[in-house]
Design an enzyme around this catalytic site. Structure first.
Site, PDB file in Angstrom:
ATOM      1  N   CYS A   1      16.853  16.470 -14.767  1.00 32.02           N
ATOM      2  CA  CYS A   1      17.374  17.547 -15.601  1.00 32.02           C
ATOM      3  C   CYS A   1      17.400  17.126 -17.071  1.00 32.02           C
ATOM      4  O   CYS A   1      16.362  17.015 -17.688  1.00 32.02           O
ATOM      5  CB  CYS A   1      18.739  18.007 -15.083  1.00 32.02           C
ATOM      6  SG  CYS A   1      19.237  19.626 -15.718  1.00 32.02           S
TER       7      CYS A   1
ATOM      8  N   HIS B   1      18.099  18.678  -9.060  1.00 34.34           N
ATOM      9  CA  HIS B   1      19.037  17.557  -8.921  1.00 34.34           C
ATOM     10  C   HIS B   1      19.053  17.015  -7.492  1.00 34.34           C
ATOM     11  O   HIS B   1      19.867  17.473  -6.677  1.00 34.34           O
ATOM     12  CB  HIS B   1      20.453  18.033  -9.248  1.00 34.34           C
ATOM     13  CG  HIS B   1      20.707  18.272 -10.702  1.00 34.34           C
ATOM     14  ND1 HIS B   1      21.170  17.288 -11.556  1.00 34.34           N
ATOM     15  CD2 HIS B   1      20.563  19.383 -11.454  1.00 34.34           C
ATOM     16  CE1 HIS B   1      21.304  17.798 -12.773  1.00 34.34           C
ATOM     17  NE2 HIS B   1      20.945  19.059 -12.742  1.00 34.34           N
TER      18      HIS B   1
ATOM     19  N   GLU C   1      20.361  14.387  -6.413  1.00 36.29           N
ATOM     20  CA  GLU C   1      21.654  13.747  -6.125  1.00 36.29           C
ATOM     21  C   GLU C   1      22.710  14.755  -5.680  1.00 36.29           C
ATOM     22  O   GLU C   1      23.745  14.383  -5.147  1.00 36.29           O
ATOM     23  CB  GLU C   1      22.138  12.945  -7.349  1.00 36.29           C
ATOM     24  CG  GLU C   1      22.793  13.739  -8.473  1.00 36.29           C
ATOM     25  CD  GLU C   1      21.803  14.466  -9.386  1.00 36.29           C
ATOM     26  OE1 GLU C   1      20.615  14.550  -9.042  1.00 36.29           O
ATOM     27  OE2 GLU C   1      22.248  14.959 -10.450  1.00 36.29           O
TER      28      GLU C   1
END
Lengths: 81, 229
Positions: free
Chosen positions: B86, B203, B205
């Site tokens: 990002c 993302h 994560e």
């Protein structure tokens, strides 16, 4: 002296914000609006007194940070030189 | 295995990605402040998501010139793997490690939702855990994710097989409705020439633990750690 710098999107780069501004102006009743392009304006006070040196400095500022040369062009004026 | 997460003022996914890395590695990554001039000896460097320097001027523009980035660029060029997520992807383009730029979303709206990605290649340490053209679900949360490069650069990226992920529908097709931000050629992530630097808007994560509602992001961390161990 003072540098007045304009940063604009290159031709061919879509500008959705410009388009939104055009639509909003149309909604307000402003007729006859063609393409709208928006950009950034930066004023920088410089200690430099030599015009040629100031030009070089401003160009380096634009290319290293102020403009992203992939999508933007810059132009500038020096005042008080 | 040593990993470093670079922390800028305004980073907000640094701890999330640290949790994902620790789950995969078994030890904590180093959290490195942007004012430091040296990244500690690392097998992997992560540029996390967030809003470094408040996105002033352009997303990532200021952070790309912070002291730590000089060393990150040096190490990336010497072959240290770098993952930019990002805002980290913004940083990679602003610092010239990856081509192109991430513009304001075509809708002008901040988009925060899960999207589907087509895994374009799986021969890198980042993507070995996926099948080629597997469709995976990963969240996005950004205002400036509209990938732009000129046609010549896009052709070169495709010719050199450097597209990492593209936005797609459930069947893997690259439709206009599946593209959340107007990115050219539905690009969600790209690699550098050697496949050691990855920048992506989604993302991984944020879906790397069952407790988060999904684990499609987890293989990225697992295979990275396995390869770099």
């Amino acid at each position: 002296m003072k540098a007045r710098i304009k940063i604009t999107l290159k031709n061919g780069v879509l500008d959705p914000q410009g388009k939104a501004i055009a639509n909003a102006l149309g909604a307000l009743g402003f007729d006859g609006i063609g393409d709208v392009r928006q950009g950034k304006y930066v004023e920088i006070e410089l200690d430099e007194t030599d015009r040629a040196t100031a030009e070089k400095t401003v160009e380096r500022m634009c290319e290293q940070l102020l403009a992203n040369m992939v999508i933007e062009n810059y132009s500038y004026e020096l005042e008080g030189a | 295995m040593k990993a470093s997460v670079i922390v800028f003022p305004g980073s907000n996914c640094d701890r999330d990605v640290a949790v994902s890395l620790e789950a995969a590695m078994g030890n904590k990554p180093a959290m490195v402040w942007h004012r430091d001039s040296q990244v500690p000896d690392s097998d992997l460097i992560v540029l996390p998501g967030g809003f470094s320097y408040g996105d002033y001027l352009r997303s990532g523009a200021m952070a790309a010139h912070s002291p730590i980035m000089r060393d990150v660029i040096k190490k990336a060029k010497a072959g240290t793997p770098v993952l930019g997520i990002c805002n980290g992807f913004h940083l990679l383009t602003e610092s010239g490690l990856l081509p192109g730029v991430l513009m304001r979303n075509a809708s002008l709206k901040f988009v925060c939702k899960d999207v589907l990605l087509n895994v374009e290649r799986n021969d890198t340490d980042f993507a070995r855990g996926y099948a080629k053209h597997q469709v995976i679900r990963i969240p996005i949360a950004h205002h400036d994710g509209n990938y732009f490069a000129d046609e010549e650069t896009l052709d070169r990226l495709e010719g050199e097989n450097r597209i990492a992920f593209r936005y797609c529908d459930t069947s893997g097709a690259l439709t206009e409705t599946a593209n959340p931000n107007g990115s050219r050629r539905s690009i969600a992530g790209i690699y550098n020439e050697s496949g050691t630097v990855l920048g992506l808007m989604p993302h991984p994560e944020r879906l790397a633990d069952a407790a988060l509602g999904g684990t499609d992001g987890k293989p990225m961390f697992d295979t990275l750690i396995e390869a770099l161990h």
